[in-house]
Design a protein around this motif. Sequence first.
Motif, PDB file in Angstrom:
ATOM      1  N   THR A  69       0.864  -1.171   0.000  1.00 20.51           N
ATOM      2  CA  THR A  69       0.000   0.000   0.000  1.00 20.51           C
ATOM      3  C   THR A  69       0.899   1.219   0.000  1.00 20.51           C
ATOM      4  O   THR A  69       1.756   1.363   0.881  1.00 20.51           O
ATOM      5  CB  THR A  69      -0.931   0.020   1.225  1.00 20.51           C
ATOM      6  N   VAL A  70       0.707   2.063  -0.994  1.00 20.34           N
ATOM      7  CA  VAL A  70       1.528   3.257  -1.165  1.00 20.34           C
ATOM      8  C   VAL A  70       0.643   4.475  -0.940  1.00 20.34           C
ATOM      9  O   VAL A  70      -0.401   4.620  -1.586  1.00 20.34           O
ATOM     10  CB  VAL A  70       2.140   3.309  -2.587  1.00 20.34           C
ATOM     11  N   PHE A  71       1.074   5.324  -0.025  1.00 21.94           N
ATOM     12  CA  PHE A  71       0.369   6.569   0.250  1.00 21.94           C
ATOM     13  C   PHE A  71       1.201   7.698  -0.349  1.00 21.94           C
ATOM     14  O   PHE A  71       2.370   7.868   0.014  1.00 21.94           O
ATOM     15  CB  PHE A  71       0.206   6.776   1.760  1.00 21.94           C
ATOM     16  N   LEU A  72       0.609   8.443  -1.268  1.00 16.26           N
ATOM     17  CA  LEU A  72       1.287   9.572  -1.904  1.00 16.26           C
ATOM     18  C   LEU A  72       0.632  10.871  -1.460  1.00 16.26           C
ATOM     19  O   LEU A  72      -0.594  10.973  -1.446  1.00 16.26           O
ATOM     20  CB  LEU A  72       1.207   9.461  -3.428  1.00 16.26           C
ATOM     21  N   SER A  73       1.453  11.855  -1.132  1.00 18.18           N
ATOM     22  CA  SER A  73       0.898  13.146  -0.725  1.00 18.18           C
ATOM     23  C   SER A  73       0.251  13.863  -1.902  1.00 18.18           C
ATOM     24  O   SER A  73      -0.605  14.715  -1.716  1.00 18.18           O
ATOM     25  CB  SER A  73       1.980  14.027  -0.096  1.00 18.18           C
ATOM     26  N   ASP A  74       0.654  13.500  -3.128  1.00 26.63           N
ATOM     27  CA  ASP A  74       0.080  14.089  -4.342  1.00 26.63           C
ATOM     28  C   ASP A  74      -0.097  12.963  -5.357  1.00 26.63           C
ATOM     29  O   ASP A  74       0.862  12.546  -6.013  1.00 26.63           O
ATOM     30  CB  ASP A  74       1.003  15.179  -4.890  1.00 26.63           C
ATOM     31  N   LEU A  75      -1.311  12.473  -5.472  1.00 24.52           N
ATOM     32  CA  LEU A  75      -1.580  11.335  -6.352  1.00 24.52           C
ATOM     33  C   LEU A  75      -1.272  11.645  -7.815  1.00 24.52           C
ATOM     34  O   LEU A  75      -1.037  10.738  -8.605  1.00 24.52           O
ATOM     35  CB  LEU A  75      -3.033  10.879  -6.178  1.00 24.52           C
ATOM     36  N   ARG A  76      -1.192  12.917  -8.160  1.00 25.50           N
ATOM     37  CA  ARG A  76      -0.820  13.280  -9.535  1.00 25.50           C
ATOM     38  C   ARG A  76       0.622  12.881  -9.846  1.00 25.50           C
ATOM     39  O   ARG A  76       1.016  12.854 -11.010  1.00 25.50           O
ATOM     40  CB  ARG A  76      -1.010  14.779  -9.761  1.00 25.50           C
ATOM     41  N   GLN A  77       1.403  12.544  -8.815  1.00 25.45           N
ATOM     42  CA  GLN A  77       2.799  12.147  -8.996  1.00 25.45           C
ATOM     43  C   GLN A  77       2.972  10.618  -9.115  1.00 25.45           C
ATOM     44  O   GLN A  77       4.091  10.113  -9.090  1.00 25.45           O
ATOM     45  CB  GLN A  77       3.640  12.672  -7.827  1.00 25.45           C
ATOM     46  N   LYS A  78       1.863   9.909  -9.251  1.00 29.65           N
ATOM     47  CA  LYS A  78       1.907   8.447  -9.287  1.00 29.65           C
ATOM     48  C   LYS A  78       2.820   7.918 -10.396  1.00 29.65           C
ATOM     49  O   LYS A  78       3.585   6.971 -10.170  1.00 29.65           O
ATOM     50  CB  LYS A  78       0.508   7.869  -9.440  1.00 29.65           C
ATOM     51  N   ALA A  79       2.789   8.503 -11.574  1.00 36.57           N
ATOM     52  CA  ALA A  79       3.633   8.023 -12.676  1.00 36.57           C
ATOM     53  C   ALA A  79       5.119   8.154 -12.324  1.00 36.57           C
ATOM     54  O   ALA A  79       5.916   7.254 -12.648  1.00 36.57           O
ATOM     55  CB  ALA A  79       3.319   8.788 -13.957  1.00 36.57           C
ATOM     56  N   ARG A  80       5.496   9.220 -11.650  1.00 31.38           N
ATOM     57  CA  ARG A  80       6.890   9.391 -11.214  1.00 31.38           C
ATOM     58  C   ARG A  80       7.248   8.312 -10.197  1.00 31.38           C
ATOM     59  O   ARG A  80       8.340   7.735 -10.241  1.00 31.38           O
ATOM     60  CB  ARG A  80       7.104  10.778 -10.612  1.00 31.38           C
ATOM     61  N   PHE A  81       6.331   8.039  -9.272  1.00 32.03           N
ATOM     62  CA  PHE A  81       6.574   6.993  -8.288  1.00 32.03           C
ATOM     63  C   PHE A  81       6.688   5.635  -8.980  1.00 32.03           C
ATOM     64  O   PHE A  81       7.554   4.827  -8.637  1.00 32.03           O
ATOM     65  CB  PHE A  81       5.472   6.955  -7.223  1.00 32.03           C
ATOM     66  N   ASP A  82       5.806   5.373  -9.944  1.00 33.11           N
ATOM     67  CA  ASP A  82       5.810   4.075 -10.632  1.00 33.11           C
ATOM     68  C   ASP A  82       7.166   3.764 -11.251  1.00 33.11           C
ATOM     69  O   ASP A  82       7.601   2.602 -11.241  1.00 33.11           O
ATOM     70  CB  ASP A  82       4.732   4.042 -11.721  1.00 33.11           C
ATOM     71  N   ASP A  83       7.848   4.768 -11.791  1.00 28.47           N
ATOM     72  CA  ASP A  83       9.172   4.539 -12.386  1.00 28.47           C
ATOM     73  C   ASP A  83      10.156   3.999 -11.354  1.00 28.47           C
ATOM     74  O   ASP A  83      10.896   3.050 -11.616  1.00 28.47           O
ATOM     75  CB  ASP A  83       9.720   5.828 -13.003  1.00 28.47           C
ATOM     76  N   VAL A  84      10.157   4.592 -10.172  1.00 32.76           N
ATOM     77  CA  VAL A  84      11.067   4.152  -9.113  1.00 32.76           C
ATOM     78  C   VAL A  84      10.624   2.785  -8.576  1.00 32.76           C
ATOM     79  O   VAL A  84      11.446   1.903  -8.325  1.00 32.76           O
ATOM     80  CB  VAL A  84      11.129   5.201  -7.983  1.00 32.76           C
ATOM     81  N   TRP A  85       9.328   2.609  -8.421  1.00 37.20           N
ATOM     82  CA  TRP A  85       8.779   1.329  -7.962  1.00 37.20           C
ATOM     83  C   TRP A  85       9.207   0.202  -8.893  1.00 37.20           C
ATOM     84  O   TRP A  85       9.694  -0.843  -8.445  1.00 37.20           O
ATOM     85  CB  TRP A  85       7.251   1.409  -7.893  1.00 37.20           C
ATOM     86  N   ASN A  86       9.011   0.393 -10.197  1.00 35.97           N
ATOM     87  CA  ASN A  86       9.318  -0.659 -11.162  1.00 35.97           C
ATOM     88  C   ASN A  86      10.796  -1.037 -11.131  1.00 35.97           C
ATOM     89  O   ASN A  86      11.140  -2.217 -11.269  1.00 35.97           O
ATOM     90  CB  ASN A  86       8.879  -0.246 -12.566  1.00 35.97           C
ATOM     91  N   ALA A  87      11.668  -0.057 -10.946  1.00 39.40           N
ATOM     92  CA  ALA A  87      13.100  -0.350 -10.843  1.00 39.40           C
ATOM     93  C   ALA A  87      13.381  -1.186  -9.593  1.00 39.40           C
ATOM     94  O   ALA A  87      14.219  -2.106  -9.633  1.00 39.40           O
ATOM     95  CB  ALA A  87      13.897   0.953 -10.819  1.00 39.40           C
TER      96      ALA A  87
END
Length: 123
Positions: A69-87
């Motif tokens: 479960t990932v909590f983001l302070s700004d859900l609009r940044q999900k794509a940026r997070f996904d890049d780091v997650w996938n790595a």
Amino acid sequence: MGEDWPILRSKGVAEGRSSGSAFSSLAFAVATSDDKRVGLEEQAKRCFRKIDGVLADLGTDRRYLLSATVFLSDLRQKARFDDVWNAWVGATPQHWPQRMCIGATLSEGTLVEISVVAAKVKR
């Protein structure tokens, strides 16, 4: 059943909290960045390092993640997070957990908080 399963705990950074715990065949870990001055990607990487350490303390690793479960302070940044997650999670689909991202109000300076559940596999 009938076995006495001890509860394992990984030391937390704040009073009254553990960074992780394990019981039976499950391990739980949570992380936020230790540096709130850095951006989302760096905060995420710091969370992942912490999760890796906690899971190791509890006798497992990210290959055995079941749920995240990932909590983001700004859900609009999900794509940026996904890049780091996938790595971090890697290219092997058999190691990918079920995952959800939630937009949330987090403590000041925290851009991401991650909670995971992993299996503890007998080795």
